[in-house]
Design a protein around this motif. Structure first.
Motif, mmCIF file in Angstrom:
data_model
loop_
_atom_site.group_PDB
_atom_site.id
_atom_site.type_symbol
_atom_site.label_atom_id
_atom_site.label_comp_id
_atom_site.label_asym_id
_atom_site.label_seq_id
_atom_site.Cartn_x
_atom_site.Cartn_y
_atom_site.Cartn_z
ATOM 1 N N LEU A 63 48.851 38.249 35.101
ATOM 2 C CA LEU A 63 47.821 38.149 36.089
ATOM 3 C C LEU A 63 48.073 38.450 37.345
ATOM 4 O O LEU A 63 48.993 38.814 37.470
ATOM 5 C CB LEU A 63 46.502 36.826 36.594
ATOM 6 N N THR A 64 47.237 40.015 37.421
ATOM 7 C CA THR A 64 47.799 40.419 39.049
ATOM 8 C C THR A 64 46.234 39.662 39.708
ATOM 9 O O THR A 64 45.237 39.473 39.717
ATOM 10 C CB THR A 64 47.253 41.648 38.720
ATOM 11 N N VAL A 65 46.984 40.037 40.927
ATOM 12 C CA VAL A 65 45.387 40.017 41.993
ATOM 13 C C VAL A 65 44.210 41.079 42.002
ATOM 14 O O VAL A 65 43.202 40.482 42.174
ATOM 15 C CB VAL A 65 45.880 40.215 43.454
ATOM 16 N N GLU A 66 44.462 41.636 41.003
ATOM 17 C CA GLU A 66 43.727 42.770 40.920
ATOM 18 C C GLU A 66 42.514 42.694 39.871
ATOM 19 O O GLU A 66 41.518 42.650 39.577
ATOM 20 C CB GLU A 66 44.602 44.445 40.671
ATOM 21 N N ARG A 67 43.306 42.033 38.821
ATOM 22 C CA ARG A 67 41.650 41.226 37.843
ATOM 23 C C ARG A 67 41.464 40.060 38.559
ATOM 24 O O ARG A 67 40.436 40.262 37.991
ATOM 25 C CB ARG A 67 42.863 40.854 37.085
ATOM 26 N N ILE A 68 41.912 39.135 38.814
ATOM 27 C CA ILE A 68 41.211 37.975 39.459
ATOM 28 C C ILE A 68 40.030 38.593 40.528
ATOM 29 O O ILE A 68 39.087 38.061 40.149
ATOM 30 C CB ILE A 68 41.937 37.550 40.083
ATOM 31 N N ALA A 69 40.555 39.456 41.103
ATOM 32 C CA ALA A 69 39.180 40.069 42.373
ATOM 33 C C ALA A 69 38.587 40.311 41.375
ATOM 34 O O ALA A 69 36.871 40.458 41.479
ATOM 35 C CB ALA A 69 39.854 41.133 42.960
ATOM 36 N N ASP A 70 38.844 41.381 39.714
ATOM 37 C CA ASP A 70 37.692 42.038 39.486
ATOM 38 C C ASP A 70 36.289 41.382 39.260
ATOM 39 O O ASP A 70 35.730 40.912 38.804
ATOM 40 C CB ASP A 70 38.030 42.666 38.091
ATOM 41 N N MET A 71 37.446 39.841 38.424
ATOM 42 C CA MET A 71 36.469 39.421 37.689
ATOM 43 C C MET A 71 35.427 38.308 38.525
ATOM 44 O O MET A 71 33.982 38.284 37.959
ATOM 45 C CB MET A 71 37.793 38.279 37.066
ATOM 46 N N GLN A 72 36.264 38.248 39.742
ATOM 47 C CA GLN A 72 35.395 36.953 40.519
ATOM 48 C C GLN A 72 33.836 38.519 41.194
ATOM 49 O O GLN A 72 33.234 38.343 42.347
ATOM 50 C CB GLN A 72 36.155 37.359 41.746
ATOM 51 N N ASN A 73 34.194 39.908 41.147
ATOM 52 C CA ASN A 73 33.242 40.480 42.003
ATOM 53 C C ASN A 73 32.395 40.664 40.870
ATOM 54 O O ASN A 73 31.108 40.342 40.959
ATOM 55 C CB ASN A 73 33.629 41.877 41.590
ATOM 56 N N ARG A 74 32.530 40.255 38.963
ATOM 57 C CA ARG A 74 31.794 40.771 38.547
ATOM 58 C C ARG A 74 30.328 39.143 38.398
ATOM 59 O O ARG A 74 29.461 38.996 38.043
ATOM 60 C CB ARG A 74 32.598 41.037 36.531
ATOM 61 N N VAL A 75 30.950 38.863 38.900
ATOM 62 C CA VAL A 75 30.081 37.062 39.166
ATOM 63 C C VAL A 75 29.542 36.560 40.196
ATOM 64 O O VAL A 75 27.665 36.489 40.023
ATOM 65 C CB VAL A 75 31.043 35.384 39.132
ATOM 66 N N GLN A 76 29.940 37.865 41.459
ATOM 67 C CA GLN A 76 29.308 37.806 42.412
ATOM 68 C C GLN A 76 27.964 38.452 42.357
ATOM 69 O O GLN A 76 26.977 36.981 42.828
ATOM 70 C CB GLN A 76 30.200 38.503 43.920
#
Length: 484
Positions: free
Chosen positions: A248-261
């Motif tokens: 996992l990377t910070v970018e991957r987690i941020a990308d997933m969180q942005n998708r659900v926002q």
């Protein structure tokens, strides 16, 4: 559950090393591979299936393979719901569990997806589990293994299979595993990390779309991965296995969180069997006494998500401890709660069998099958009960009937074989064993059993002809396997 140290090496390493087998190269950032993708030219879907089947057959012989029909049925129900919403719903998948407390899952060739019991107990919601499975399904639909291998034109199918099987064998020999890591393969693994991270991002994106389309809460994927990442910060030198094989990377987690926002919130309720399966898995941990104490404490302190699941877990733990009275009391609690699940009917039958009431067990299985005719746990249980009560003719007929419905399930061939053996039918016994071995990829053993069937001398002309034709077919398959 405590596994022997030599067996703790995650099976997901097979996925990680196979994925890393080819050197890095460019990937399309968006979209699915075209039908004419280079990977498909080198590794056809048919070959992926063949290689995956061979790997799965080896996994099934591993001591950590969890041959539990209720857990397997549950994983395949959730997996089936996801694959129906995936980019390639007709591909065909097999989901299975491994007795391993580490938090991990992996996908290999041909749609075979393994889930550690540690992942089942770590997931807090069904959507979290679905998020992991959707991610693994996406590795398959995107043909990530084939695409990685296609970058190395010198990689043969034979070496691909040999590498996979070698990794699986190394699980029980840490010295072999260590040698593999310092071999020439280690350079390829290191050089392709960036490549595999591209695959991870692609699997995130496709998996997110899949679980959303399947009706699960898309927050589940982001929530679960974020929790795993937090665990890594707290225990820096002991990261969950899933993060080691799926970096996992910070970018991957941020990308997933942005998708659900930007998605509207809607509550997604877990199916009852999610918590029941988790409780059953937890009841297998530790000693029987420890498992009983764990669920008694949960119930005493009201520290449970599902009270019914806690009662089922206690009943299962009590069965392990040979306390049928406690198991029966917990069953009655579940009956009063009117919990509608095949897992409760199966529990009732097992309690009756443990109490020595074989007739009661058979009645419970038959009653359960009226409500849940496709519940594999109930089907297996009824067959085993018929055999246990020495009704070998009935057991053989039952097995033959189930083979018509589930022709790829070796369990029914094994039941048929031992029932025929008890009836003194040697040719039929060896023929059934041959089919069971053939389904498990043990072609040499299947040929041996058919050779014994030929010599049995208790079959008619038709039986002998069928055996001879099948023996010829399997000998040809064995010769082809030796040429690979």
């Amino acid at each position: 559950m405590v596994c022997a140290p030599s067996l703790r090496r995650p099976l997901a390493l097979a996925f990680a090393l196979l994925l890393a087998f080819g050197p890095s190269g460019p990937l399309r950032a968006e979209g699915l591979p075209d039908l004419g993708d280079a990977a498909q030219a080198d590794v056809s879907p048919q070959m992926e299936k063949k290689v995956g089947e061979q790997i799965f057959n080896d996994i099934r012989r591993d001591p950590d393979y969890l041959n539990d029909p209720e857990i397997t049925d549950y994983l395949n129900r959730i997996g089936g719901r996801l694959t129906a919403a995936s980019p390639d719903p007709a591909f065909g998948y097999t989901f299975f569990a491994l007795k391993d407390p580490t938090i991990n899952a992996f996908a290999t060739f041909g749609g075979y997806v393994g889930v550690n019991t540690g992942l089942l107990t770590a997931a807090q919601t069904e959507s979290e589990l679905a998020g992991v499975l959707a991610h693994e399904i996406s590795h398959v639909t995107q043909h990530h293994l084939a695409r990685g291998i296609a970058k190395d034109k010198q990689t043969s199918i034979a070496s691909m299979v040999a590498l996979a099987l070698g990794i699986l064998a190394a699980r029980s020999n840490t010295q072999v595993a260590g040698a593999a890591m310092v071999s020439a393969q280690a350079g390829a693994i290191q050089s392709s990390l960036a490549f595999s991270r591209e695959f991870e991002r692609e699997a995130d994106r496709i998996g997110f779309q899949t679980m959303q389309k399947a009706g699960f809460d898309p927050h589940g994927m982001a929530d679960f991965f974020a929790r795993l990442q937090q665990a890594t910060r707290l225990y820096e030198n002991n990261a969950p296995a899933y993060l080691r094989t799926h970096p996992l990377t910070v970018e991957r987690i941020a990308d997933m969180q942005n998708r659900v926002q930007n998605l509207p919130y809607r509550q997604v309720t877990d199916s009852p069997d999610f918590q029941l399966v988790r409780a059953k898995v937890r009841s297998m941990d530790g000693t029987p006494k420890e498992a009983v104490a764990y669920f008694e404490q949960l119930l005493r302190e009201h520290k449970y998500v599902s009270e019914s699941a806690a009662h089922l877990g206690l009943a299962r733990a009590a069965l392990r401890a040979n306390d049928t009275a406690l198991a029966e009391r917990e069953l009655q609690v579940l009956r009063r709660a009117k919990l509608n699940s095949a897992m409760v009917d199966s529990l009732a039958a097992e309690i009756r069998m443990a109490a020595g009431d074989k007739a009661g067990a058979e009645a419970a299985y038959r009653d359960g099958l009226k409500r849940f005719p496709f519940a594999r746990g109930l089907i297996y249980g009824l067959g085993d009960t018929l055999y246990a009560t020495n009704r070998f003719t009935d057991a053989a007929a039952f097995a033959e009937n189930q083979i018509q419905t589930y022709p790829q399930d070796p369990s029914f061939y094994f039941l048929l074989a031992k029932s025929q053996a008890a009836l003194g039918r040697q040719l039929a016994q060896h023929r059934a064993l041959a089919e069971a071995y053939a389904l498990q990829g043990q072609t040499a053993q299947a040929v041996e059993q058919l050779t014994l069937a030929q010599r049995a001398g208790d079959g008619n002309f038709y039986d002998q002809s069928v055996v001879e034709a099948r023996l010829k077919e399997l000998k040809a398959r064995l010769a082809e396997e030796k040429r690979r």
